[in-house]
Design a protein around this motif. Sequence first.
Motif, PDB file in Angstrom:
ATOM      1  N   THR A  18       0.819  -1.205   0.000  1.00 57.74           N
ATOM      2  CA  THR A  18       0.000   0.000   0.000  1.00 57.74           C
ATOM      3  C   THR A  18       0.855   1.258   0.000  1.00 57.74           C
ATOM      4  O   THR A  18       0.598   2.197  -0.769  1.00 57.74           O
ATOM      5  CB  THR A  18      -0.960   0.006   1.212  1.00 57.74           C
ATOM      6  N   LEU A  19       1.871   1.302   0.852  1.00 58.31           N
ATOM      7  CA  LEU A  19       2.760   2.470   0.890  1.00 58.31           C
ATOM      8  C   LEU A  19       3.443   2.686  -0.461  1.00 58.31           C
ATOM      9  O   LEU A  19       3.530   3.812  -0.950  1.00 58.31           O
ATOM     10  CB  LEU A  19       3.806   2.317   1.992  1.00 58.31           C
ATOM     11  N   LEU A  20       3.919   1.612  -1.059  1.00 65.88           N
ATOM     12  CA  LEU A  20       4.572   1.728  -2.362  1.00 65.88           C
ATOM     13  C   LEU A  20       3.589   2.179  -3.436  1.00 65.88           C
ATOM     14  O   LEU A  20       3.937   2.976  -4.314  1.00 65.88           O
ATOM     15  CB  LEU A  20       5.233   0.406  -2.748  1.00 65.88           C
ATOM     16  N   PHE A  36      12.546   9.580  -2.726  1.00 68.11           N
ATOM     17  CA  PHE A  36      11.752   8.463  -2.219  1.00 68.11           C
ATOM     18  C   PHE A  36      11.776   8.442  -0.693  1.00 68.11           C
ATOM     19  O   PHE A  36      10.733   8.307  -0.056  1.00 68.11           O
ATOM     20  CB  PHE A  36      12.294   7.141  -2.776  1.00 68.11           C
ATOM     21  N   ALA A  37      12.956   8.582  -0.118  1.00 66.06           N
ATOM     22  CA  ALA A  37      13.093   8.538   1.338  1.00 66.06           C
ATOM     23  C   ALA A  37      12.296   9.660   1.984  1.00 66.06           C
ATOM     24  O   ALA A  37      11.582   9.440   2.974  1.00 66.06           O
ATOM     25  CB  ALA A  37      14.565   8.626   1.738  1.00 66.06           C
ATOM     26  N   GLU A  38      12.374  10.856   1.446  1.00 67.79           N
ATOM     27  CA  GLU A  38      11.629  11.985   1.997  1.00 67.79           C
ATOM     28  C   GLU A  38      10.124  11.736   1.919  1.00 67.79           C
ATOM     29  O   GLU A  38       9.389  11.973   2.885  1.00 67.79           O
ATOM     30  CB  GLU A  38      11.988  13.266   1.247  1.00 67.79           C
ATOM     31  N   ASP A  42       7.566  11.138   5.112  1.00 65.28           N
ATOM     32  CA  ASP A  42       6.351  11.947   5.263  1.00 65.28           C
ATOM     33  C   ASP A  42       5.131  11.051   5.493  1.00 65.28           C
ATOM     34  O   ASP A  42       4.267  11.369   6.311  1.00 65.28           O
ATOM     35  CB  ASP A  42       6.125  12.827   4.037  1.00 65.28           C
ATOM     36  N   LEU A  43       5.072   9.927   4.784  1.00 65.21           N
ATOM     37  CA  LEU A  43       3.968   8.983   4.994  1.00 65.21           C
ATOM     38  C   LEU A  43       4.018   8.383   6.398  1.00 65.21           C
ATOM     39  O   LEU A  43       2.980   8.199   7.036  1.00 65.21           O
ATOM     40  CB  LEU A  43       4.005   7.860   3.955  1.00 65.21           C
ATOM     41  N   GLY A  49       2.336   5.589  15.727  1.00 64.26           N
ATOM     42  CA  GLY A  49       3.511   4.908  16.253  1.00 64.26           C
ATOM     43  C   GLY A  49       4.758   5.115  15.409  1.00 64.26           C
ATOM     44  O   GLY A  49       5.868   5.094  15.914  1.00 64.26           O
ATOM     45  N   PHE A  50       4.589   5.316  14.125  1.00 61.91           N
ATOM     46  CA  PHE A  50       5.740   5.483  13.242  1.00 61.91           C
ATOM     47  C   PHE A  50       6.314   6.884  13.306  1.00 61.91           C
ATOM     48  O   PHE A  50       7.473   7.096  12.971  1.00 61.91           O
ATOM     49  CB  PHE A  50       5.361   5.132  11.800  1.00 61.91           C
ATOM     50  N   GLU A  51       5.509   7.843  13.739  1.00 64.59           N
ATOM     51  CA  GLU A  51       6.008   9.213  13.816  1.00 64.59           C
ATOM     52  C   GLU A  51       7.080   9.367  14.893  1.00 64.59           C
ATOM     53  O   GLU A  51       7.847  10.315  14.866  1.00 64.59           O
ATOM     54  CB  GLU A  51       4.861  10.206  14.040  1.00 64.59           C
TER      55      GLU A  51
END
Length: 78
Positions: A18-20, A36-38, A42-43, A49-51
């Motif tokens: 989904t992210l991809l 891509f990394a940026e 951001d996503l 929890g990922f923030e």
Amino acid sequence: MVKKNIATHTLSEDERTTLLAIIDEQFGPALSHDEFAEAMLDLFENIPGFETMPPAKASHIVQQLWSTYHGKEARRDH
């Protein structure tokens, strides 16, 4: 009693896909690694929890996702 440690910053295969797909839809298949990394970081800010994920862990996940994204890009070129 034995407790299993469950990593709090993990993604299922469906979540990775989904992210991809989001990145591909928003930016296309030809982002540079830095772009891509940026975009991926951001996503992550929108995933509970990922923030708060440690930078080393975020970098590791981004690199795994980049390998898949970059591999798809290479296959499109042929």
